[in-house]
Every structure is written in C-alpha cells, then in structure tokens.
Motif scaffolding. Structure first.
Motif, PDB file in Angstrom:
ATOM      1  N   ALA A 165       0.870  -1.176   0.000  1.00 14.12           N
ATOM      2  CA  ALA A 165       0.000   0.000   0.000  1.00 14.12           C
ATOM      3  C   ALA A 165       0.903   1.220   0.000  1.00 14.12           C
ATOM      4  O   ALA A 165       2.029   1.182   0.490  1.00 14.12           O
ATOM      5  N   MET A 166       0.391   2.335  -0.545  1.00 13.72           N
ATOM      6  CA  MET A 166       1.175   3.564  -0.596  1.00 13.72           C
ATOM      7  C   MET A 166       0.492   4.657   0.226  1.00 13.72           C
ATOM      8  O   MET A 166      -0.734   4.799   0.204  1.00 13.72           O
ATOM      9  N   PHE A 167       1.310   5.441   0.953  1.00 12.55           N
ATOM     10  CA  PHE A 167       0.863   6.678   1.574  1.00 12.55           C
ATOM     11  C   PHE A 167       1.516   7.815   0.810  1.00 12.55           C
ATOM     12  O   PHE A 167       2.738   7.861   0.669  1.00 12.55           O
ATOM     13  N   ARG A 168       0.685   8.728   0.308  1.00 11.43           N
ATOM     14  CA  ARG A 168       1.189   9.857  -0.474  1.00 11.43           C
ATOM     15  C   ARG A 168       0.842  11.157   0.257  1.00 11.43           C
ATOM     16  O   ARG A 168      -0.334  11.432   0.518  1.00 11.43           O
ATOM     17  N   LEU A 169       1.845  11.945   0.575  1.00  9.62           N
ATOM     18  CA  LEU A 169       1.662  13.233   1.236  1.00  9.62           C
ATOM     19  C   LEU A 169       1.856  14.334   0.208  1.00  9.62           C
ATOM     20  O   LEU A 169       2.915  14.438  -0.410  1.00  9.62           O
ATOM     21  N   MET A 170       0.823  15.175   0.024  1.00  9.82           N
ATOM     22  CA  MET A 170       0.890  16.259  -0.943  1.00  9.82           C
ATOM     23  C   MET A 170       0.720  17.581  -0.201  1.00  9.82           C
ATOM     24  O   MET A 170      -0.309  17.830   0.428  1.00  9.82           O
ATOM     25  N   LEU A 171       1.739  18.432  -0.252  1.00  7.03           N
ATOM     26  CA  LEU A 171       1.739  19.696   0.474  1.00  7.03           C
ATOM     27  C   LEU A 171       1.190  20.824  -0.412  1.00  7.03           C
ATOM     28  O   LEU A 171       1.567  20.937  -1.578  1.00  7.03           O
ATOM     29  N   THR A 172       0.323  21.640   0.171  1.00  6.97           N
ATOM     30  CA  THR A 172      -0.284  22.736  -0.579  1.00  6.97           C
ATOM     31  C   THR A 172       0.193  24.100  -0.090  1.00  6.97           C
ATOM     32  O   THR A 172      -0.420  25.123  -0.398  1.00  6.97           O
ATOM     33  N   ASP A 173       1.271  24.134   0.692  1.00  5.16           N
ATOM     34  CA  ASP A 173       1.778  25.395   1.236  1.00  5.16           C
ATOM     35  C   ASP A 173       2.189  26.350   0.119  1.00  5.16           C
ATOM     36  O   ASP A 173       2.824  25.948  -0.863  1.00  5.16           O
ATOM     37  N   GLU A 174       1.842  27.616   0.308  1.00 12.53           N
ATOM     38  CA  GLU A 174       2.219  28.616  -0.687  1.00 12.53           C
ATOM     39  C   GLU A 174       3.727  28.830  -0.716  1.00 12.53           C
ATOM     40  O   GLU A 174       4.308  29.087  -1.771  1.00 12.53           O
ATOM     41  N   GLU A 175       4.371  28.719   0.436  1.00 14.69           N
ATOM     42  CA  GLU A 175       5.824  28.870   0.505  1.00 14.69           C
ATOM     43  C   GLU A 175       6.405  27.788   1.398  1.00 14.69           C
ATOM     44  O   GLU A 175       5.853  27.480   2.454  1.00 14.69           O
ATOM     45  N   MET A 176       7.527  27.235   0.957  1.00  3.75           N
ATOM     46  CA  MET A 176       8.252  26.262   1.762  1.00  3.75           C
ATOM     47  C   MET A 176       9.359  26.988   2.519  1.00  3.75           C
ATOM     48  O   MET A 176       9.910  27.984   2.023  1.00  3.75           O
ATOM     49  N   PRO A 177       9.703  26.500   3.710  1.00  2.00           N
ATOM     50  CA  PRO A 177      10.821  27.112   4.442  1.00  2.00           C
ATOM     51  C   PRO A 177      12.094  27.079   3.596  1.00  2.00           C
ATOM     52  O   PRO A 177      12.384  26.079   2.930  1.00  2.00           O
ATOM     53  N   SER A 178      12.836  28.163   3.630  1.00  3.66           N
ATOM     54  CA  SER A 178      14.043  28.262   2.796  1.00  3.66           C
ATOM     55  C   SER A 178      15.103  27.237   3.190  1.00  3.66           C
ATOM     56  O   SER A 178      15.951  26.866   2.369  1.00  3.66           O
ATOM     57  N   ASN A 179      15.084  26.785   4.452  1.00  3.85           N
ATOM     58  CA  ASN A 179      16.088  25.826   4.920  1.00  3.85           C
ATOM     59  C   ASN A 179      15.601  24.380   4.871  1.00  3.85           C
ATOM     60  O   ASN A 179      16.259  23.476   5.391  1.00  3.85           O
ATOM     61  N   LEU A 180      14.443  24.133   4.255  1.00  2.98           N
ATOM     62  CA  LEU A 180      13.929  22.766   4.158  1.00  2.98           C
ATOM     63  C   LEU A 180      14.836  21.929   3.268  1.00  2.98           C
ATOM     64  O   LEU A 180      15.120  22.292   2.129  1.00  2.98           O
ATOM     65  N   ALA A 181      15.296  20.786   3.793  1.00  2.00           N
ATOM     66  CA  ALA A 181      16.189  19.900   3.029  1.00  2.00           C
ATOM     67  C   ALA A 181      15.577  18.530   2.769  1.00  2.00           C
ATOM     68  O   ALA A 181      15.819  17.921   1.728  1.00  2.00           O
ATOM     69  N   LYS A 182      14.791  18.014   3.720  1.00  2.00           N
ATOM     70  CA  LYS A 182      14.226  16.674   3.545  1.00  2.00           C
ATOM     71  C   LYS A 182      13.021  16.484   4.447  1.00  2.00           C
ATOM     72  O   LYS A 182      12.810  17.217   5.413  1.00  2.00           O
ATOM     73  N   ARG A 185       8.606  -1.159  12.602  1.00  5.57           N
ATOM     74  CA  ARG A 185       8.802   0.284  12.732  1.00  5.57           C
ATOM     75  C   ARG A 185       9.600   0.720  11.512  1.00  5.57           C
ATOM     76  O   ARG A 185      10.762   0.376  11.385  1.00  5.57           O
ATOM     77  N   GLN A 186       8.983   1.472  10.645  1.00  3.28           N
ATOM     78  CA  GLN A 186       9.628   1.849   9.390  1.00  3.28           C
ATOM     79  C   GLN A 186      10.019   3.317   9.396  1.00  3.28           C
ATOM     80  O   GLN A 186       9.305   4.170   9.943  1.00  3.28           O
ATOM     81  N   THR A 187      11.139   3.612   8.789  1.00  6.55           N
ATOM     82  CA  THR A 187      11.576   5.000   8.612  1.00  6.55           C
ATOM     83  C   THR A 187      11.991   5.200   7.161  1.00  6.55           C
ATOM     84  O   THR A 187      12.587   4.319   6.542  1.00  6.55           O
ATOM     85  N   GLU A 188      11.656   6.359   6.641  1.00  6.34           N
ATOM     86  CA  GLU A 188      12.047   6.742   5.281  1.00  6.34           C
ATOM     87  C   GLU A 188      12.385   8.216   5.269  1.00  6.34           C
ATOM     88  O   GLU A 188      11.767   9.015   5.986  1.00  6.34           O
ATOM     89  N   THR A 189      13.339   8.600   4.444  1.00  6.15           N
ATOM     90  CA  THR A 189      13.703   9.999   4.256  1.00  6.15           C
ATOM     91  C   THR A 189      13.589  10.338   2.777  1.00  6.15           C
ATOM     92  O   THR A 189      14.066   9.583   1.930  1.00  6.15           O
ATOM     93  N   ARG A 190      12.941  11.454   2.501  1.00 10.70           N
ATOM     94  CA  ARG A 190      12.776  11.899   1.118  1.00 10.70           C
ATOM     95  C   ARG A 190      13.391  13.286   0.961  1.00 10.70           C
ATOM     96  O   ARG A 190      13.165  14.174   1.787  1.00 10.70           O
ATOM     97  N   THR A 191      14.144  13.483  -0.085  1.00  7.22           N
ATOM     98  CA  THR A 191      14.745  14.782  -0.357  1.00  7.22           C
ATOM     99  C   THR A 191      13.666  15.796  -0.735  1.00  7.22           C
ATOM    100  O   THR A 191      12.782  15.491  -1.543  1.00  7.22           O
ATOM    101  N   ALA A 192      13.746  16.964  -0.140  1.00  5.46           N
ATOM    102  CA  ALA A 192      12.790  18.035  -0.439  1.00  5.46           C
ATOM    103  C   ALA A 192      13.470  19.072  -1.321  1.00  5.46           C
ATOM    104  O   ALA A 192      13.818  20.165  -0.888  1.00  5.46           O
ATOM    105  N   ALA A 193      13.674  18.707  -2.579  1.00  7.85           N
ATOM    106  CA  ALA A 193      14.309  19.627  -3.524  1.00  7.85           C
ATOM    107  C   ALA A 193      13.325  20.737  -3.896  1.00  7.85           C
ATOM    108  O   ALA A 193      12.130  20.657  -3.604  1.00  7.85           O
ATOM    109  N   ASP A 194      13.855  21.772  -4.532  1.00 14.39           N
ATOM    110  CA  ASP A 194      13.010  22.904  -4.933  1.00 14.39           C
ATOM    111  C   ASP A 194      11.844  22.422  -5.788  1.00 14.39           C
ATOM    112  O   ASP A 194      12.036  21.700  -6.772  1.00 14.39           O
ATOM    113  N   GLY A 195      10.645  22.814  -5.395  1.00 11.58           N
ATOM    114  CA  GLY A 195       9.470  22.483  -6.179  1.00 11.58           C
ATOM    115  C   GLY A 195       8.836  21.151  -5.869  1.00 11.58           C
ATOM    116  O   GLY A 195       7.742  20.846  -6.350  1.00 11.58           O
TER     117      GLY A 195
END
Length: 294
Positions: A160-177, A201-211
C-alpha cells in the motif's frame, strides 16, 4: 636414459600440460550453455496484469521493477533453487531453471530495492535495509514433469502507498528533507498469505528539492485493510526539526494509494491538486486513490 628418450618424455609432458590448461574457459562456457539448453522450466515475468475499470492493461516489468528474486521450495519447505536478476541483465524477466520432476512452491518477488530481497521461506521475505519499495509477487505450486514447460506468470502488488501532498504557498528556505516514521505496517512479507509478516517500525527519508511537494512511502498491510500511525518531520540540512506533524489511524489498503493533502507548515494553500495514478506492470494501475485533507 638416452637423449632421444629424454626428449620424447619431456615433449609428452609439455603436451599433457597444454591439454589440461588450454580448454578450461571453453569448457566452462560450454557447461553454462548446456545447463541453459537443458533447462526444463522457463518462467516469463515480462508483464503484470490486472483488471482496471472493466479493461485489462499490461506493461513491461522493466518499467516498474528493477530487481527480481525467485526461490523454489520442495514439499518439505527446503529451498532448492534461487535466482536473482537486475534490470541491466540481458534476459531480465525470463528465468530458465533445471529441476527434478515433482511439485514445488514458487516465490517470485519483483521490487525496486537497492539490494536483493531475501526469500527465507514461503512465509518470510525481507528487503535490504528493511526498505519497502513498490513490490509485486507471485506464489503458487510449480509442477515439474519430464517434459519442458514454459509459464507466463501474473504478479500481484504486495504494498500500500501513503502519499503526502503539500499545498503550502511557501516552503521554508532551509527545508532539506522530509522524514517519515510509521508503525502499523510491515517491512517483511509473507508470499503465502499475501500480507505483511511482522509488526515493523519503518523509517524513510525523502529529499525536499526545490518544487517537490509530493512524497510517497510504502508498507505491507497485515490484512486487506489496515491502519498506520505516521510521524512526519521537515528537517534542515543538519537534521534539525523545522516542523512536525502526526497522522494517526491512517487507513491503508493493499494496491491502493492513501493520499493526504494539506498545508504542512500552516501558511495556507496554493490551490487544488490533481489526482495522480501510478502505473505498473501486472497491470500497473493502483486500484484507487483514497484522498484526505489535513
């Protein structure tokens, strides 16, 4: 001993050494070719198929999964054959094996892990670093006779997949992942049941590149309908927490996407988002997308 006899003996010894050394590579290649030509079971894993809105679609497995792992077990549960393939292999998706006549249990795992899946038994399959990717499987009896046989196998999605979709108008400038910690699912799979084999107990990290505003994670449900408890942290380059959110009792279903959409950082929405679908090979469509707002 005469000089002539000595010369003859030395010549015979040299010819014997040459006869032993020269054909080693050729013999090895011939043996491999013979083994392949004598295979009495050939598996074709080129397609995943599935009914979707009344139609049947198909796609090449190489478009979906980068690795295939296969194990064959005898009637006593002993593993008698294992095969690993990577997408770069010339015969990726086709497997030739030589087996004695009898009835076996066949396990096929197609996935996108960084390493091979470990098929311990028909009830336990684990993945490199306990990381779950989009995964398909086949489990069933393999009846081998004296006559060569070819099989076209249909694989089923295991996750099964969990998909998180962010609708924020602006992302923090220091957001990395984005860091995900979640419980309720499994990173170990049971082909015999088609569901998760352990509480993980699962952990995952996703890169938060521009856009990038969409992040996806996978798990193996323990039954057709299950729930996850998820902690999501937005991190900077030093792994300091910028923002944390918790999503409890997230409903998940095998072969379905659970999509959460909303403003993660609390600075409003940048408009509506369109539904997306993930295509795969044994039919590549997910059954459905279940959407929630937060």
């Amino acid at each position: 001993m005469s000089k002539v006899r000595t010369f003859v003996l030395l010549l015979m010894a040299a010819l014997a050494v040459a006869a032993c050394e020269q054909p080693i590579i050729g013999e090895a290649e011939a043996s491999e070719d013979a083994e392949h030509s004598e295979a009495n079971v050939i598996l074709h894993l080129s397609q995943f198929e599935q009914e979707d809105f009344g139609t049947r679609t198909a796609a090449d497995i190489a478009q979906i999964c980068s690795r295939i792992n296969i194990a064959v077990f005898d009637s006593e549960g002993t593993k008698v054959k294992s095969v690993s393939q990577k997408q770069s292999d010339s015969e990726y998706g086709t497997v030739a094996m030589t087996l004695a006549s009898g009835t076996y249990q066949l396990v096929v795992i197609a996935h996108n892990g960084e390493g091979s899946a470990t098929i311990t038994s028909t009830e336990v399959v684990s993945f490199a670093n306990n990381k779950v990717t989009d995964t398909f499987y086949y489990y069933g009896d393999l009846i081998v006779t004296d006559e060569p046989q070819e099989y076209d196998l249909t694989l089923t999605r295991a996750v099964a997949m969990f998909r998180l979709m962010l609708t924020d108008e602006e992302m923090p400038s220091n957001l990395a992942k984005m860091w995900f910690y979640y419980t309720g699912g499994s990173s170990t799979f049971s082909p015999a049941t088609g569901y998760g084999a352990k509480q993980s107990r699962q952990t995952e990290t996703r890169t938060a590149a521009d856009g990038v505003t969409t992040f996806e994670i996978y798990t193996m449900p323990h039954e057709e309908n299950d729930v996850l408890n998820i902690i999501v942290r937005a991190l900077d380059a030093n792994d300091d927490v910028i923002k944390e959110r918790t999503f409890d009792n997230v409903p998940i279903t095998r072969n379905q996407v659970t999509r959460y959409t909303g403003s993660f950082f609390g600075n409003g929405s940048k408009g509506s988002t369109s539904e997306g679908s993930l295509r795969m090979t044994a039919d590549p469509e997910w059954d459905s997308v279940n959407s929630f707002s937060f």
